[in-house]
Design a protein around this motif. Structure first.
Motif, short mmCIF file in Angstrom:
data_model
loop_
_atom_site.label_atom_id
_atom_site.label_comp_id
_atom_site.label_asym_id
_atom_site.label_seq_id
_atom_site.Cartn_x
_atom_site.Cartn_y
_atom_site.Cartn_z
N SER A 260 0.85 -1.18 0.00
CA SER A 260 0.00 0.00 0.00
C SER A 260 0.89 1.24 0.00
N PRO A 261 0.37 2.37 -0.46
CA PRO A 261 1.17 3.59 -0.48
C PRO A 261 1.63 4.00 0.92
N LEU A 262 2.89 4.40 1.04
CA LEU A 262 3.45 4.83 2.31
C LEU A 262 4.23 6.12 2.09
N ALA A 263 4.32 6.92 3.14
CA ALA A 263 5.00 8.21 3.06
C ALA A 263 6.47 8.05 3.46
N VAL A 264 7.32 8.87 2.86
CA VAL A 264 8.75 8.89 3.18
C VAL A 264 8.94 9.68 4.48
N VAL A 265 9.65 9.08 5.46
CA VAL A 265 9.91 9.77 6.72
C VAL A 265 11.37 10.19 6.84
N SER A 266 12.27 9.53 6.14
CA SER A 266 13.68 9.94 6.17
C SER A 266 14.37 9.38 4.93
N LEU A 267 15.45 10.04 4.52
CA LEU A 267 16.18 9.60 3.34
C LEU A 267 17.57 10.23 3.32
N GLN A 268 18.50 9.52 2.66
CA GLN A 268 19.85 10.03 2.46
C GLN A 268 19.84 11.05 1.31
N PRO A 269 20.67 12.07 1.38
CA PRO A 269 20.71 13.05 0.28
C PRO A 269 21.18 12.42 -1.02
N GLU A 270 20.77 13.04 -2.11
CA GLU A 270 21.21 12.62 -3.44
C GLU A 270 22.74 12.64 -3.52
N GLY A 271 23.32 11.56 -4.08
CA GLY A 271 24.76 11.49 -4.26
C GLY A 271 25.53 10.99 -3.05
N THR A 272 24.81 10.61 -1.96
CA THR A 272 25.50 10.12 -0.76
C THR A 272 26.21 8.80 -1.06
N ARG A 273 27.41 8.68 -0.54
CA ARG A 273 28.16 7.43 -0.66
C ARG A 273 27.66 6.46 0.41
N VAL A 274 27.17 5.30 0.01
CA VAL A 274 26.62 4.32 0.94
C VAL A 274 27.33 2.99 0.75
N LYS A 275 27.19 2.16 1.78
CA LYS A 275 27.72 0.81 1.73
C LYS A 275 26.56 -0.18 1.67
N LYS A 276 26.86 -1.38 1.25
CA LYS A 276 25.84 -2.41 1.14
C LYS A 276 25.17 -2.64 2.50
N SER B 146 21.33 7.60 -6.29
CA SER B 146 20.76 8.41 -7.37
C SER B 146 19.26 8.15 -7.37
N TYR B 147 18.47 9.18 -7.05
CA TYR B 147 17.03 9.01 -6.93
C TYR B 147 16.35 9.04 -8.29
N ALA B 148 15.25 8.32 -8.37
CA ALA B 148 14.47 8.28 -9.60
C ALA B 148 13.78 9.61 -9.81
N THR B 149 13.49 9.90 -11.08
CA THR B 149 12.79 11.13 -11.45
C THR B 149 11.36 10.78 -11.81
N HIS B 150 10.41 11.50 -11.21
CA HIS B 150 9.00 11.26 -11.46
C HIS B 150 8.32 12.56 -11.83
N ALA B 151 7.27 12.42 -12.61
CA ALA B 151 6.55 13.61 -13.07
C ALA B 151 5.67 14.21 -11.99
N ALA B 152 5.43 13.50 -10.89
CA ALA B 152 4.51 14.00 -9.87
C ALA B 152 5.04 15.19 -9.11
N GLY B 153 6.33 15.38 -9.10
CA GLY B 153 6.89 16.51 -8.37
C GLY B 153 8.35 16.29 -8.06
N PRO B 154 8.92 17.16 -7.25
CA PRO B 154 10.34 17.02 -6.91
C PRO B 154 10.62 15.72 -6.18
N TRP B 155 11.73 15.18 -6.43
CA TRP B 155 12.10 13.88 -5.86
C TRP B 155 13.60 13.88 -5.63
N PRO B 156 14.03 13.48 -4.42
CA PRO B 156 13.23 12.99 -3.31
C PRO B 156 12.82 14.10 -2.34
N GLU B 157 11.89 13.79 -1.44
CA GLU B 157 11.51 14.71 -0.39
C GLU B 157 10.73 13.95 0.65
#
Length: 754
Positions: free
Chosen positions: A354-370, A565-576
């Motif tokens: 079911s649809p869920l809201a984003v509560v936290s996220l890493q900034p675009e371009g962040t270096r992450v590990k597995k 690298s976040y996906a681009t969607h037509a619904a609005g700015p992403w991510p947020e």
């Protein structure tokens, strides 16, 4: 009012112009006169070149060198290099782009030399003030911006750099630049626009905002700033001295020039820069012959390309721009633009129901590990469901445990009966039978004894000599009574035995089977109840496991090491935060920049048929102007990309694998690709504008040694957007007229047919 020297120079220059080298002479003609003439003619020819391009060269040197003294040294060094290398250059009309490249290198050399010298001196501030003239902060910023601008212009590809130098640095109109470069006006306009756009992107890549880039374009070019006459004289004299003495030693400018010439000997950049607008010059003698030619056309000459007659133009214009037929390495490219992407991207989608809201996220371009959490979705509702389900699961588990205990009890009851109760009842029945049989046997023995006693008594009483007494009668009656009593005991013994035997028989035939069946039924009932409770417990456990997985899926993890690298969607700015993520919606990609990268290039329909898998590609990433990348075509689509269009043309999205790895590359970076579709060594090429006719037979206007122009049929070969190969009909060394329309008229020429 002019000085005496200026008047003499003006008079001598007027004489030179009157002799055939007017102000309209091309740079190549002036350079040829400098190389072949002697005395005042050579001096004035070179002075004309210095005066024509000196303002642009001096601006470059001032911007890059950093101070006036070093700028003037670099200025002189630039023209010293021209004096030494002029005989090996072929320049059609303007040598400005080539001088811009040389000026950049000499000014950089002066700047490096000064910095190296100052590092070994103590009075840095004093020397800086003496050399720089105490420029204020604003002027220093202006010089720095100008230096960056010239450096980035120097890094542009030749086909973009030439129109930018001609139009933006030397102040030529686009029509003039097209004539000087031997290109159609539309091509020059397109390349100038694309060159300016690439320059803007490179300035942004170096940390200069678009507003600052606009300020750089607004810097006055200084075309109207006259060069000091002394600088022209000293530069011309130094060039003549260097050309005659064959040495550059003795001055700081000479040392700079020697350094640049040494660099030229190790590289072909200076030849490549000149080859873009390659052509030989028309000599003064040739022009004079052209002007003097008159009378009927020369006798017809056989075409080198086959049958037919060549046509000779009897009276060509006095000045005709020509191109020498020189064998070159002709590489044909198919160009396009595209975006950098990961060859094997690790895409992550939201595995939720079911649809869920984003509560936290890493900034675009962040270096992450597995395994790192990149995006977390709102799991509060799922947490409540999980807690309720946990209670239901525990209840079902308890019911299942009770059912299992009941089944175990039923199984124990059956084992207890068959192994304990039944054997005891059977043994008891056998015991009763044995006891009854013993009692009956004892009764039979007692009856026999009583009957024998009674029979003996009767025998005695029956004798004649025996007198029956009352005692005998009482004894006989007692024995009779005892016989009757023993008989009754015998009857009871037989009945007891029958009862014991019947009890054993009922135990074996009825009680035992019935009890076993009853206990087995209890077991089956308990087992059935246990299965039901087990299924219910398993179902509740599965519900809990699914909810636990959903809770885990609310944390979207990185599947490998890399950049987000976040996906681009037509619904609005992403991510947020607060954005609603739907089931199985693509959220982000983890890019492993150490892995293979590729470019999705948009190639147009007219040339896509020449592109095949395996071809080599030269890649220019806009954000990394200082780097060049090699690539290979890995996939050419069978059909056009319906999601991408170009005016009047189909677009084919072609995949190009970038060779090697470079962690500065990022998905989404724009790039320009040049696919090498053909490679022709030792080819004779001419600009499209030099071709007469829009269809076969194609013709060229070839200038003869006597100044007349021969219209000759030729066979053409491969071509790119600006040049075409001449397969048959042209020999090395022959000179092709660049603008045949001036001889034939637009209608007859039909030029640009290729």
């Amino acid at each position: 009012m002019a000085t005496g020297h200026e008047q003499r120079v003006a008079w001598q220059l007027d004489g030179l112009l009157a002799g055939g080298a007017g102000a309209g002479l091309a740079d190549g003609q002036l350079l040829e006169r400098f190389a072949t003439a002697e005395g005042p003619a050579a001096e004035l020819a070179f002075a004309a070149i210095v005066e024509r391009h000196g303002a642009m060269v001096l601006r470059v040197c001032e911007a890059v060198a950093g101070n006036r003294h070093d700028a003037e040294d670099a200025f002189q060094a630039t023209f010293l290099v021209l004096a030494r290398k002029g005989r090996s250059l072929w320049v059609a009309d303007s040598i400005g782009p080539w001088l811009h490249q040389v000026a950049l290198r000499t000014a950089r050399g002066a700047r490096v030399a000064t910095a190296r010298r100052r590092r070994h001196e103590d009075a840095l501030a004093t020397r800086t003030e003496a050399a720089g003239g105490g420029a204020d902060g604003e002027d220093a910023d202006h010089r720095e911006l100008a230096r960056i601008l010239h450096e980035e212009i120097g890094r542009l590809p030749d086909h973009y750099r030439v129109p930018v130098v001609l139009c933006d640095l030397e102040g030529q109109t686009q029509e003039q630049a097209a004539r000087h470069a031997g290109l159609p006006l539309g091509t020059v306009k397109s390349r100038l626009r694309r060159g300016r756009e690439r320059l803007r992107l490179r300035l942004i890549g170096r940390g200069i905002s678009p507003s600052a880039g606009a300020a750089l374009h607004a810097i006055p070019p200084g075309l109207d700033r006259p060069l000091p006459d002394a600088l022209i004289r000293s530069t011309t004299a130094a060039a003549l001295r260097a050309a005659s003495l064959r040495t550059l030693a003795g001055t700081s400018a000479g040392l700079l020039a020697q350094g640049v010439i040494s660099a030229m000997s190790r590289s072909n950049w200076w030849k490549a820069g000149a080859a873009f607008f390659v052509a030989a010059t028309v000599s003064g003698a040739g022009l004079a012959a052209g002007r003097a030619a008159s009378g009927p056309a020369a006798a017809s000459a056989q075409r080198p390309g086959g049958g037919g007659e060549a046509r000779v133009q009897p009276k060509p214009p006095a000045e005709v721009a020509v191109l020498p037929a020189v064998p070159v390495h002709f590489r044909v490219n198919v160009s396009g633009r595209g975006q950098v992407a990961v060859a094997n991207p690790a895409k992550v989608a939201a595995d939720v129901d079911s649809p869920l809201a984003v509560v936290s996220l890493q900034p675009e371009g962040t270096r992450v590990k597995k395994g790192d959490v990149v995006v977390e979705l709102d799991s509060s509702a799922l947490r409540d469901q999980f807690n309720n389900q946990e209670v239901a699961t525990r209840t079902a588990e308890a019911a299942h445990q009770n059912a299992r205990t009941a089944r175990e009890v039923a199984e124990v009851a059956l084992e207890e009966y068959t192994g304990g109760i039944y054997p005891q009842d059977r043994a008891a029945a056998f015991g009763e039978i044995k006891l009854a049989e013993g009692r009956l046997s004892s009764t039979h023995a007692r009856l026999d004894r009583v009957q024998q006693a009674r029979q003996k008594l009767r025998g005695i009483m029956a004798r004649k000599d025996h007198e029956v007494t009352a005692g005998d009668i009482v004894a006989e009656l007692d024995l009779d009574e005892r016989v009757d009593q023993v008989g009754q005991d015998e009857l009871r013994g037989k009945m007891g035995l029958e009862v014991a035997q019947d009890k054993l028989n009922r135990l074996e035939k009825h009680t035992r089977p019935a009890t076993i069946k009853a206990l087995q039924g209890e077991i089956e009932k308990a087992r059935s109840n246990e299965r039901v409770k087990e299924a219910a417990f398993r179902l509740e456990k599965e519900k809990q496991a699914r909810l636990a997985a959903k809770l885990r899926n609310c944390k979207l993890l990185a599947p490998l090491d890399g950049y987000v690298s976040y996906a681009t969607h037509a619904a609005g700015p992403w991510p947020e935060k607060g954005r609603i993520v739907g089931p199985r919606q693509h959220v982000f990609t983890v890019v492993d920049v150490s892995g293979p990268m590729e470019v999705a290039a948009r190639l147009l329909e007219p040339t896509i048929h020449r592109v095949t898998e395996g071809q080599k590609v030269d890649i220019h990433v806009d954000a990394l102007p200082e780097k060049r990348f090699a690539g290979t075509v890995t996939r050419v689509p069978n059909g056009p990309d319906e999601t991408r269009t170009a005016p009047g043309k189909h677009v084919y999205t072609t995949m190009i694998r970038i060779e090697g790895t470079d962690e500065s590359l990022r998905p989404g970076m724009t790039a320009e690709v040049d696919v090498l579709v053909a490679d022709h060594p030792n080819a004779l090429v001419v600009p499209h504008a030099a071709v007469i006719g829009r269809d076969t037979p194609y013709r060229l206007a070839v200038k003869q040694p006597d100044g007349r122009v021969e219209i000759r049929e030729v066979i053409l070969g491969d071509a790119d957007e600006s040049r075409v190969e001449v397969k048959v009909g042209l020999k090395p060394g022959e000179q092709v007229v660049l603008q045949p329309a001036s001889l034939l008229g637009e209608t007859e020429a039909g030029q640009g047919g290729r």
